[in-house]
Design an enzyme around this catalytic site. Structure first.
Site, PDB file in Angstrom:
ATOM      1  CG  ASN A 198     145.998  88.161  60.385  1.00  0.00           C
ATOM      2  OD1 ASN A 198     145.064  88.694  59.791  1.00  0.00           O
ATOM      3  ND2 ASN A 198     145.971  87.950  61.683  1.00  0.00           N
ATOM      4  CG  HIS A 245     129.885  84.799  56.807  1.00  0.00           C
ATOM      5  ND1 HIS A 245     130.864  85.217  57.677  1.00  0.00           N
ATOM      6  CD2 HIS A 245     129.847  83.443  56.926  1.00  0.00           C
ATOM      7  CE1 HIS A 245     131.390  84.174  58.300  1.00  0.00           C
ATOM      8  NE2 HIS A 245     130.793  83.081  57.851  1.00  0.00           N
ATOM      9  CB  CYS A 253     108.167  92.757  50.775  1.00  0.00           C
ATOM     10  SG  CYS A 253     108.005  92.230  49.057  1.00  0.00           S
TER      11      CYS A 253
HETATM   12 ZN    ZN Z   1     107.376  90.046  49.553  1.00  0.00          ZN
END
Ligand code: ZN
Length: 335
Positions: free
Chosen positions: A305, A206, A237
């Site tokens: 578990n 994930h 960014c």
């Molecule tokens: Zn970028």
């Protein structure tokens, strides 16, 4: 494979499910495992079920549920002073022949480090409306339409985990990797605690929430949890100014093909001698599948578990209790 279908399955099963991937704390896990052990509702299909009756900081008492060898109440500790349960003798014997290990972990392992789970006591789904809002915020469509909302949800979850450290289960998996000739760790957790503990061959199916990917230029970077916890909007960014996305598989998104290919190679081409699944209800087919494949091909399968899961009728051994108690014992039993 898509994460969304499985997440809908989880949502449907939320009220019916009797098992949980993890608890909000190690203490809660130990307490619940004790309650589970004294329950009269057993695992109908499990071949061997062993329950840990609870633990003190460096000592743990165990009871064999079906060993037929007396009370079996004993205690022990590993060199590092971490709690350990005594394994069923037949399991300990089979572990001595194990040369390759495939471990699979879920939220229950992180819960023992204090990270909140989706399901189980103290989990995000405790409040269904809140839980579904969180899932919606952490979905692919929301990231596209309202990335600030997605990042605020990431920040909120990161804030709860900002002090989380690897626990005995994480360290036991590092020890297994050191001992095994071949080792792979498939995890559903995105918190990076396995890597922080020192695990190397990790398939974080994930993703890793610390990783960022630019939606414009594709540049990758990292935002560590202390900084992530304080985000109030989507970060941009530095190179091109586009919105970044968290490096995780959001609900409704496909699993990354390269990691699915690694999963298939590790667990299907030549399954490891031992397939060990810990702290997950294994509701996702790509989590249950490797265990079923290992069982079909005669490999040793073990589940750890606090409560029963869908796999307890499939695996050779079901160990009830916290991963932080059982995994050190398993690591110690490997050659
Ligand atoms: Zn970028």
């Amino acid at each position: 494979m898509c994460r969304g279908r499985a997440s809908k399955l989880i949502l449907r099963m939320r009220t019916a499910a009797t098992s949980a991937g993890g608890r909000s704390s190690l203490r809660a896990a130990a307490k619940r495992s004790s309650a589970s052990a004294s329950s009269s509702t057993g695992c109908a299909g499990g071949r061997v079920r062993t329950a840990c009756k609870g633990m003190r900081p460096a000592l743990c008492r165990c009871r064999r549920a079906r060993s037929g060898r007396g009370s079996g109440v004993r205690s022990g500790s590993v060199d590092a002073g971490e709690p350990v349960c005594e394994l069923p003798a037949r399991l300990a014997e089979r572990l001595r022949a194990v040369r390759s290990v495939g471990a699979i972990t879920g939220a229950g392992v992180s819960a023992e480090s204090g990270i909140r789970t989706y399901r189980g006591q103290g989990g995000i789904y405790d409040d269904p409306e809140d839980g579904e809002r969180t899932v919606e915020a952490l979905s692919g469509p929301t990231l596209l339409g309202d990335p600030d909302r997605t990042w605020r949800a990431v920040a909120a979850l990161s804030g709860m985990a900002v002090h989380a450290r690897p626990n005995p289960a994480h360290r036991a998996l590092v020890e297994m990797e050191r001992r095994a000739a071949r080792f792979v760790l498939l995890t559903q957790n995105v918190d990076g605690l396995h890597q922080m503990a020192g695990s190397c061959n990790v398939i974080d199916i994930h993703g890793d929430v610390a990783v960022t990917e630019c939606r414009g230029c594709g540049a990758r970077g990292r935002i560590e949890r202390e900084e992530r916890a304080h985000l109030r909007a989507a970060p941009l960014c530095a190179a091109c100014g586009s919105v970044l996305r968290p490096g995780v598989v959001l609900f409704g998104e496909m699993l990354p093909e390269d990691k699915v290919a690694r999963l298939r190679a590790a667990f299907y081409e030549d399954p490891p001698d031992l397939v060990l699944v810990a702290g997950t209800t294994a509701l996702f087919p790509y989590i249950a599948g490797p265990v079923q494949e290992a069982r079909r091909r005669g490999r040793l399968t073990v589940e750890v578990n606090p409560e029963e899961t869908v796999l307890c009728g499939t695996v050779d051994f079901s160990l009830r209790g916290p991963a932080g108690v059982w995994l050190p014992a398993i690591a110690k039993a490997l050659p």
